[in-house]
Structures are given as structure tokens and as C-alpha cells.
Design an enzyme around this catalytic site. Sequence first.
Site, short mmCIF file in Angstrom:
data_model
loop_
_atom_site.label_atom_id
_atom_site.label_comp_id
_atom_site.label_asym_id
_atom_site.label_seq_id
_atom_site.Cartn_x
_atom_site.Cartn_y
_atom_site.Cartn_z
N HIS A 1 -18.37 -119.13 -42.66
CA HIS A 1 -18.50 -120.57 -42.93
C HIS A 1 -18.42 -120.86 -44.42
O HIS A 1 -18.92 -120.13 -45.25
CB HIS A 1 -19.78 -121.15 -42.35
CG HIS A 1 -21.04 -120.41 -42.64
ND1 HIS A 1 -22.26 -120.88 -42.24
CD2 HIS A 1 -21.28 -119.24 -43.28
CE1 HIS A 1 -23.19 -120.04 -42.63
NE2 HIS A 1 -22.63 -119.05 -43.24
N ASN A 2 -17.72 -121.95 -44.72
CA ASN A 2 -17.62 -122.45 -46.08
C ASN A 2 -16.81 -121.57 -47.02
O ASN A 2 -16.87 -121.75 -48.23
CB ASN A 2 -19.02 -122.70 -46.68
CG ASN A 2 -19.79 -123.73 -45.89
OD1 ASN A 2 -20.63 -123.38 -45.06
ND2 ASN A 2 -19.45 -124.98 -46.08
#
Lengths: 351, 351, 351
Positions: free
Chosen positions: C237-238
Site C-alpha cells: 500500500h502507498n
Amino acid sequence: MQTLAQLAQIIGAELIGDPQAVVHRAQSFAQAGAGDITFAADARYRARINESRATAIVVAEAVADARPNLLVARNPKLAFARAIHALHRQAYQPLGVSADLVVGEGTTLGEDLSVHPRVTVGRHCRIGNRVTLHPGVVIGDECYVGDDTVIYANVAVYARTEIGSRVRIHAGTVIGADGFGFVPDEEGHQVKLLQLGRVRIEDDCEVGANCAIDRGGFEDTVLRRGVKLDNLIQVGHNCELGEDTVVAAQTGFSGGTKVGRGCVIAGQVGTQQHITIGDGAVVMGQAGVTKSVRAGAVVGGTVPAQDYNAWRRRHAVYSRLPELADRVKQLEKIIRAAGLQADSQQDDDAE
Amino acid sequence: MQTLAQLAQIIGAELIGDPQAVVHRAQSFAQAGAGDITFAADARYRARINESRATAIVVAEAVADARPNLLVARNPKLAFARAIHALHRQAYQPLGVSADLVVGEGTTLGEDLSVHPRVTVGRHCRIGNRVTLHPGVVIGDECYVGDDTVIYANVAVYARTEIGSRVRIHAGTVIGADGFGFVPDEEGHQVKLLQLGRVRIEDDCEVGANCAIDRGGFEDTVLRRGVKLDNLIQVGHNCELGEDTVVAAQTGFSGGTKVGRGCVIAGQVGTQQHITIGDGAVVMGQAGVTKSVRAGAVVGGTVPAQDYNAWRRRHAVYSRLPELADRVKQLEKIIRAAGLQADSQQDDDAE
Amino acid sequence: MQTLAQLAQIIGAELIGDPQAVVHRAQSFAQAGAGDITFAADARYRARINESRATAIVVAEAVADARPNLLVARNPKLAFARAIHALHRQAYQPLGVSADLVVGEGTTLGEDLSVHPRVTVGRHCRIGNRVTLHPGVVIGDECYVGDDTVIYANVAVYARTEIGSRVRIHAGTVIGADGFGFVPDEEGHQVKLLQLGRVRIEDDCEVGANCAIDRGGFEDTVLRRGVKLDNLIQVGHNCELGEDTVVAAQTGFSGGTKVGRGCVIAGQVGTQQHITIGDGAVVMGQAGVTKSVRAGAVVGGTVPAQDYNAWRRRHAVYSRLPELADRVKQLEKIIRAAGLQADSQQDDDAE
């Protein structure tokens, strides 16, 4: 259900005990009870044979005063594998072809198939006899699937792939996606090298779940007869894996890796592009194989992979590095205290 | 939408600010604005609290002269996790069962299901209440799926798998494929050890995308209550992962690995077969765990994994190995220049 | 089919030979024959040019007395990639939209699509023109798919994902599953940090088979224009991967990793959370990147990744560690034999 007399014959073992005793099930040593056959993997288990309630135990050598029946085999693990087959392998029962099969023109289907619902097969394919296709299997155009092959749920097979007979491909695996080849152009944008080869999987291979086996660039990526792959394995374009080679989970073969026959490749191994691993070589877990490996070699030790014994010697010193550094420091103190100095004329000596 | 008074109560925090202020959304520190609640992860973020336009910030301790409202919590990350739930968790709304569900005989379906199109469920399964099955899910015969469990797109569940309640299984994961067990026969051909065990996933587990969790050989592969797996993880046959253990992406557990409760296993870790990792142990990224790890230990450092502090000391010396070698060379020169020699009678001394 | 005159112009090469000669096919050096064009990758191949029966060979520089026609290009691999395109790229032919498409309300479909059977698209999606969706593709609600994008079999795209134009996503890949974020509560139970961000894949990306690209926690996970991922890659994520960066198989990016543009990340690499890899950096295979890497750097060497040249120097000494330990032992013997001792007053000297 087998009598021990029958089973001894099937698995090639010598029976010490009651030939009419009957076993229904193979089980682990810890769980085996009456009616079960199990396996004493080594001397530790053999020493505990009389703790077992199993009806029969496969062993490498006779054990004096054994209470359970013994099946003595030179290779007890192999004999036990055969016993499991004899007791548990289920005869193939064709389920027929689901009415919702989507199949392209020019495709021929063999006899006695088990095609589950929600299968998609492309054009101009040839599907052999007694093939099992589980739900969600997608087979592209111009593929071949041999007799008695089983393809589990949601496997994707790209166009022009050849899969032999008695192959098992576990769920989620992708066969024949493009190899990874790009070259940067004048502006740094990556230009794809179109991947025109195929994947060929020969007879008796087994491929685990969620693997990725890429098609070749021009020539083919090949799994030779009897290759066994665990899960989540990457086989890059133009790799060739030799007969009967086994590969544990999460290993990745870079493009053009050639692996010989009868190799044992442990888990999370990686290989450099275009190297060769000789017949019968063993590669330990997590090794990063940067150079070719000769036949029969054993290599290990992260990256770069090294002769395993050399690696053990190095690792033994590595484990005591702080102590070694302390010893060097101590030597320096002694030398300093003694007022010794290097002969400056020797300063440029090669070591 | 929550007032800060409500939210403080829900997340167990002390409010410093306006109890009637309202937040609609949780956001990252960088993006949070009016109507948002965010989180100051550490002192660096706390120092920048007045730069934030957030309506409320969860912090570990009060900050003097803070402009935003503060929610002070002993464990601010946990409090923030609860705030996100309070603001963003959507109540379950059953979608019903798609008319195209393919379901085998003897299967029972619970109430208030959300079965998307293109789902296939085998025979003699039991599907609990409020279960969500996304498109392309394939569930084999004799499986059990507990209440409130969500299975995402194209997951394949082999026969006889048990999945508990409130479990989430992300897309592409394969549960219950055969464990990897082969033994070479007299001609070097690999004979399969049939895999007769199952997979059991207890309540409140979450499994990431494209994982592979193999069925056991005889006994079961087990994920205990609350285990959380990231993506692309391999769980070999007969592994057992303890309660509340978290495992990061691309880690692989070889067959028979037993992991305790509350362990933290980082990414790309590999384990040797049949080892045990004790409760609360921490394994750092890419470690190759070749021996059992005691409870509470922290191990790291590629293969073989080592006590993390010992590894750090070794690595510190390793980083200066060229200098160490130079120092040894310099000592040799000094000794040579001084005309010193070993006492030949001591040559065989043990170190 | 192209004349060499045409092809020279298309690929930007200088022709030495017959402008009217015709080639039909690109092939590997080993297999190329009459009617084929191939590629001499380096001096070894150039030395063997007259062994080839190819009609034309792309080379970096002219070769005296060459029998085949030569196409001389400054960047011959790039020129050859373009020749393969010119000869083998197939013009897009829309197949239409399969009648069994399951599509949610509010979704708009572009023109000239190729939607294979058994595709599921959610609500409020926007599918561009000339998009190809292979069987088993599942696209969640509120997704966007740009023009000319190809999504292969059994890919799962979670809700709210954005995929640009001319993107290729290979089979089995999962885009937008939840990032891996948990925090233990007071009893050690893992509480999920709900993942509210999205995945955005910009134009001209290619993603291999069985990858997992997680949605962001609050903000988005982003693949910038032209990123190329091999198979079985984890993008946490991210993460943000920069333009034209290429990543080999089985690499995993922990949450929040930022990778610059034009980087080359080899296979089985892992990264620590929240680090940055600068533009144009190169990370060697299996490296565990624990700290940020500056632009243009080359790092390698398992965990922790190190400057590649420093690593080579360390590894050279590491490879001779047993010898180094023997040399230290020998020095100790000499010192002992000479009766030298450290000056005790120097014992506490810092090194």
C-alpha cells in the site's frame, strides 16, 4: 483395503508379521491406529515402534520384538508412498462435459472428460482423453492438453501452449504469459520485445498453485518429463527444466536458465539469466545462483550461491567475526607495545 | 460522522478540545483537512500538529497550544484504527444469491448471503450466514465456510477445507492444493506422496491476495484464530500458524513449520521444514530460518537467520572486512620485518 | 513481410546489403534461416555472423565480408525490438462484447471492445475503447479502464481502481486488495487499519502474471507511466513506482516505498517500508533494501543492500575468511613464541 500380503507385494517390501492382517488407511506415525499403515522415517521412529497402535509399519530394517507388523523395504519412504497410492488413489470417474463449456471452433475434445462448469477453451485446441478441467479454467487458442491431465480451478493457459499427459496443474497458475523483455528507447521508454515462443510441459509434470511459467521469446520454455514444481514459482522465458527435477516454493528462474535432470532446487532460490545448473545438482534454500553450477554440485548460501561446504567454512568464521576482530586488535596492541614497525621497504609487497 | 465526544468514547481517548466538533473522515496526516481526523504517529508529527488543518488528531500525549482538537490515547495507532472503523466501516448489506450460482447436491446455504455472479460451490458444503462470495470463487466439495466470511474474486478452495467465521480471503488465493511431497523411485522418477489432510482456517483470519496454503499430508494445515497473512505467501503442508500471528508478503513456510502465537514474521522470510518458532518471536525480512527459534526471540540476517543482535555485531565487522584484512596484512609485514617466527613446537596447538 | 529497405527505415538502421531482400520473421540467432532477421547481441555473435543462414542481422557495427545482409544500428537491441514489432505485431481486431457479460448499472462501455465470455464488470465503471477483457476477468465497482488496454484471464480488479491506456495486465494478477495494516489491541488481537485508498496504474504500464498490487491506506498506490512489472511481484500500500522503471519477478515493495523513474530492480528484491529509491538506481537480485538509495546508485548483496562495489570488496574478503582466520592464528602463535605481551596501560585504548 489391502491385506499385508498383497501390500507387501505391491510396494516391494518384506513382511514380518501376519499376511492376512488388513489395513484400510495410511496415516502419520503420531495418528496411526488399528487398521492403519504408517512409516518409521528414521531410527528415532524405529525406537518408538512399540508405542504405535498401527497395524503395520514400513521400516528400513527389521526391529527385534516389534509388536506391529513390519514391512521392511530398502527405500521405506518410497514403499510408503506406494502404499498410500494402493490404499487411497481413487479411480478416475469421468464427470462429463458441463453444458456451459465455452469452446472455440476447430477444437477437438477427447473421450471420458471431466469438464466442470465455467470452463473456457479457445479455438483449434486439442484436448485429450480423460482430461479434468476445474471451474474457471481458461485455455487459449491452439493449445494441446494430453490424456489424463488435471487442471485445477482458475488456471490460465495462454495460446499455443502444449501440456502433456498425466500432468497436474494446480489452481491459479498462469502458463504462457509473455516473458519479461524490454529495452529502453532514446527517451528511456521501455520498448517491449514481443514474445513469440511457447510453453511446453511434458508428460508427468506437476505444477503447484499460483505459479507463473512464461512463454519463450522465440524458442520455447520447456518443462521436461516429470518435473515437479511447488507453489508460487516463476519460470522465466526460455528456461528449460530437466527431467525429474523438483523445485520448492517461491523459487524464480530468470530467463534462459537451463536446469539439468534430477536436480533438487529448494525454496526461494533465484537464478541469474542464462546460467546452467548441471544434472543432479542441489541448490539450498534462498541461494542466489549467479554462475553456472556443475553436475552433482551442492550450492547454498544466499547471493552469490557457493559450494555448500566452502560456504559452511566461511560461515563458521563469519559467526565469530567480532571475536576475530578483537583478536586482531589485541595483536595490534601487542605489536605496538613491543615497539615493532613494518620495514618500509616491504610496504609495496604483494600479499 | 461522529462528534468528537462520541468518538473519544468509542476509541478510548481523552478529548482536549471541542466535544461538539464533528469529523466525517479519517485521513493521512499530510492530506487531512477540515472535517477530518488524523494521527500523529510520533514526536516528529506531534511537532507539526499546528501545520495540520485536521479537525482532530489522535496523539500519544497532550501537546501544548495545539490548534486542532486532540484525542489523547495510550496507544494512538490502535485508537486511530478504531476511529477509522467508526467512520468508515460499512454495515453489511446482503446482495442475495446470484441466479447463476452453480451449487452441488447436499450443500446448505445460510441466510442473508451475498453471492456474486459466476460462483461455483461443490457438493455437501455448508455455507454460513452473511457470507460474501465474489465472482469467480470456486469452492470444492465438503467445504465449510463460517458466518460473515468474505471470499474475494477468483479464490480457489479445494475440497474438504474448513474456513471459520469473519475470515477474509483476498483475490486469487488458493487454499488446499496438494502439499509438495515426492520421493524418487529406482529410476529417479518422482513418486507423489498423496496429500490426504486438509486446511483449516479459524475465525477472524485474513489471507492476502495470491497466497497458496497447502493441505496437509495426513493431518491438517492450520491457521489459528486471528492469523493475518499478507500477499503471495506460501504455507506448506502441515504448517500451523498460531493465534494473532502476522506475516508479511512473500514469506514461505516449508512443510511442518509450527509458528507460535503473536509472532511477527516479516516479508520474504523462508523457513526450514519442521522447525518451530516460539510465541511472540520476531523474524526480520528475508531471514532464512534454518533452526527452531525460541519464544520471544528476534532473529534476522538472511540465511541462516541469527539472533538479531548477534547478527548486527557480525555485520558491523563484515562491513569493515577489507580494512580488517588490511590490518592483518600490516601485522604480517611488521612480524616479518622483525624477523619473528612461530615456535614450531606450538604448531599443533588447538586454538 | 518487409523489404530490408523498408525495415532499415522503420528501425533506424543503416543497411549494408540488398535493399530488395525480404524478411518474414524475426528469430533467435541460433534458429534464424532464410527469410528471417536476427540480432547479433555482442562481439561473440558478430564473430559468428557468417555461420548464420539468416537473411539479415542487426548489428552494432559493420562486419567485414559478412555474407548476410546487415542492419547497423547504434542500439541494435532496440532496433531489433522494433523489427520484431514491424514483422509480428498484429493489428487489433475487435471481437465484440460477449453476450454473457455481467455488467453493473451505470457502467459505460467504449467502442470496438473485445470482451471475452465470463467477464464481470461492476457498477459505475468506465471502460474505454478497444479494451480487451479475457475470460474470468472481474472488475469491481467504480473502476476506470483506459483505451487499448488488455486485461488477461482471471485478473481481479477491486473497486475504485484506475487503469490507464495501453496497459497490459497479465493473468491472475490482483489489483486493489487491501494493504496489510494491523495493530494489536490490548489483548494482542490484530485490529485492521481499514484501507481506504486506491490503485492507479498510468498509461503504458505492463504488469506480469499473479502479481498483487495493494490499494493505499488513505492515499493511492501508483504505478507511473510506463512501469513494467514481471510476475509474482508484491506492491504494498502507498507505494509509488516511477516512470519507465522495470522490476523483475518476485520482488516485493513494502508499504510506502517510493521508487524513482528509470530504475532497474532485479528479481526477489525486498524493500523496507517508507524508503525511497532514487531515479535511475539499480538494485541487484535478492537485495534487501533497508535504507533509502540515492539516484543513480547501484546496490546489491542480500540484506542489508549495500553499494555494489563496496559489497564486492567485502565479499572478496568474505570468500577468504577461513584463510584470514588462519593467518590471524598464525600471527598469534608467532607473538606467543616471541613472548610478546600487550602493554596493560594501553588496554583501554579506543581503536
